[in-house]
Design an enzyme around this catalytic site. Structure first.
Site, PDB file in Angstrom:
ATOM      1  CB  SER A 168      -0.932   0.013   1.204  1.00 29.23           C
ATOM      2  OG  SER A 168      -2.007  -0.830   0.944  1.00 29.23           O
TER       3      SER A 168
ATOM      4  CE1 TYR B 218      -4.916  -1.225  -4.324  1.00 30.80           C
ATOM      5  CE2 TYR B 218      -5.401  -3.572  -4.426  1.00 30.80           C
ATOM      6  CZ  TYR B 218      -5.128  -2.438  -3.688  1.00 30.80           C
ATOM      7  OH  TYR B 218      -5.051  -2.513  -2.317  1.00 30.80           O
TER       8      TYR B 218
ATOM      9  CB  VAL C 108      -0.191  -5.950   4.141  1.00 31.90           C
ATOM     10  CG1 VAL C 108      -1.420  -5.308   4.745  1.00 31.90           C
ATOM     11  CG2 VAL C 108      -0.358  -6.177   2.654  1.00 31.90           C
TER      12      VAL C 108
ATOM     13  CE  LYS D  19      -3.783   0.663  -1.151  1.00 32.80           C
ATOM     14  NZ  LYS D  19      -4.482   0.079   0.015  1.00 32.80           N
TER      15      LYS D  19
ATOM     16  CE1 TYR E  18      -4.737   0.685   4.482  1.00 29.96           C
ATOM     17  CE2 TYR E  18      -3.121  -0.446   5.828  1.00 29.96           C
ATOM     18  CZ  TYR E  18      -3.596  -0.087   4.588  1.00 29.96           C
ATOM     19  OH  TYR E  18      -2.932  -0.488   3.471  1.00 29.96           O
TER      20      TYR E  18
HETATM   21  N1  GLU Z   1      -2.405  -5.389  -1.912  1.00 34.58           N
HETATM   22  C1  GLU Z   1      -2.938  -5.301  -0.569  1.00 34.58           C
HETATM   23  C2  GLU Z   1      -4.428  -5.561  -0.601  1.00 34.58           C
HETATM   24  O1  GLU Z   1      -5.068  -5.108  -1.498  1.00 34.58           O
HETATM   25  C3  GLU Z   1      -2.625  -3.953  -0.030  1.00 34.58           C
HETATM   26  C4  GLU Z   1      -2.989  -3.812   1.396  1.00 34.58           C
HETATM   27  C5  GLU Z   1      -1.973  -3.077   2.206  1.00 34.58           C
HETATM   28  O2  GLU Z   1      -0.778  -3.019   1.904  1.00 34.58           O
HETATM   29  O3  GLU Z   1      -2.380  -2.537   3.212  1.00 34.58           O
HETATM   30  O4  GLU Z   1      -4.972  -6.223   0.227  1.00 34.58           O
END
Ligand code: GLU
Length: 308
Positions: free
Chosen positions: A63, A190, A260, A66, A242
């Site tokens: 993430s 994505y 993650v 992002k 988050y």
């Molecule tokens: N590729 C992960 C997902 O879509 C990203 C989540 C993350 O890094 O928090 O679940």
């Protein structure tokens, strides 16, 4: 300030704790990563580079990508982006679907999965998925000034095969008219952005524009305006972790974005960009020791944006 000594000290203190937390196992390819790894790198706006531990080991930035996609999307459509996605902390899990229904398919912010998927859709506009992925890869190589940054196809495939929840989020948004492209194409972008593979040093360099008013002082590359850099930092501070964003602001006090894969990129505005990686995650999906290391760093340097 002896930043190398500070990093060495943090590393030494954390060595006995390596392996804490739990690696992300809902993505099979990430479940294979050895949790007993730890790396950290700092790149200052005046060009010092310091690192410790596994700072040269590539990992899945997940993430953290992002932030780079948000930067690209703002470059494409500017403030109009905010008709597609909000700017408020979500207070729920990174992959939650509940809020989306209440809020008619408009995700709370660009850093939860739904928000990032909407942003992938924006970046996809006018491109084939392969071209949008190529654009992101070129952008991240430009930011980090390193052609060695790659995308780990195995991770992208692993997520494509198991990302049922992301398919649900994307289909849900598409039903509300908040995705313009086929779900498979948007998620293709994505999943590949999440599969960017970088080491701490590359990641700290890539984030430097956010610490330096939108321009990478090492390369002279102008990326965004000072105002945009400030605003992206604000979003990272309020939404970058988050449902753990408040806690991260409380303990660390720096804009940051976690993934993650166990990475966190953090920004000390006007001073430095920092990347830390330790694959074990806490309950809300943020790197457990990564957050502890950043808390130690902020305490020892006085870099918290809230004062020393
Ligand atoms: N590729 C992960 C997902 O879509 C990203 C989540 C993350 O890094 O928090 O679940």
């Amino acid at each position: 300030m002896d930043l190398q000594a500070i990093l060495d000290g943090i590393h030494a203190e954390l060595l006995p704790r390596l392996g804490e937390g739990k690696v992300a196992d809902y993505i099979p390819e990430l479940a294979k990563v050895d949790p007993r790894q730890f790396g950290m790198a700092i790149v200052t706006v005046d060009g010092q580079v310091h690192s410790v531990g596994d700072a040269q080991a590539p990992f899945s930035i997940q993430s953290i990508s992002k932030v780079f996609m948000l930067t690209l999307a703002l470059g494409k459509v500017g403030e109009q982006l905010w008709t597609r996605v909000g700017r408020e902390p979500s207070g729920s899990a990174f992959n939650s679907i509940v809020q989306l229904e209440h809020e008619a398919g408009i995700p709370r912010n660009p850093f939860i999965n739904a928000g990032a998927i909407a942003i992938s859709d924006v970046v996809l506009s006018g491109h084939a998925p392969r071209e949008a992925i190529g654009e992101l890869l070129r952008f991240v190589r430009y930011l980090s000034d390193d052609e060695a940054v790659t995308i780990d196809e195995k991770v992208a495939r692993s997520e494509t095969q198991t990302g049922f929840r992301n398919f649900a989020l994307a289909n849900f948004m598409r039903s509300y008219g908040n995705l313009d492209h086929p779900v498979e194409h948007v998620l293709g972008v994505y999943f590949h952005q999440c599969a960017l593979s970088m080491n701490c040093q590359q990641l700290a360099k890539a984030g430097l524009y956010l610490a330096a008013r939108g321009t990478n002082p090492l390369t002279g590359h102008s990326v965004v305006s000072p105002k945009r850099a400030r605003r992206i930092n604000a979003l990272m501070l309020t939404c970058g972790h988050y449902d753990g964003s408040g806690d991260f602001a409380y303990h660390v006090g720096l804009p940051g974005k976690s993934g993650v894969g166990g990475g966190i990129m953090a920004v000390a505005p006007g001073i430095a960009s920092i990347a830390v990686w330790s694959p074990g995650l806490n309950k809300v999906g943020n790197s457990q020791l990564g957050a502890v290391a950043l808390e130690m760093l902020a305490a020892r340097t006085g870099w918290s944006v809230f004062g020393d």
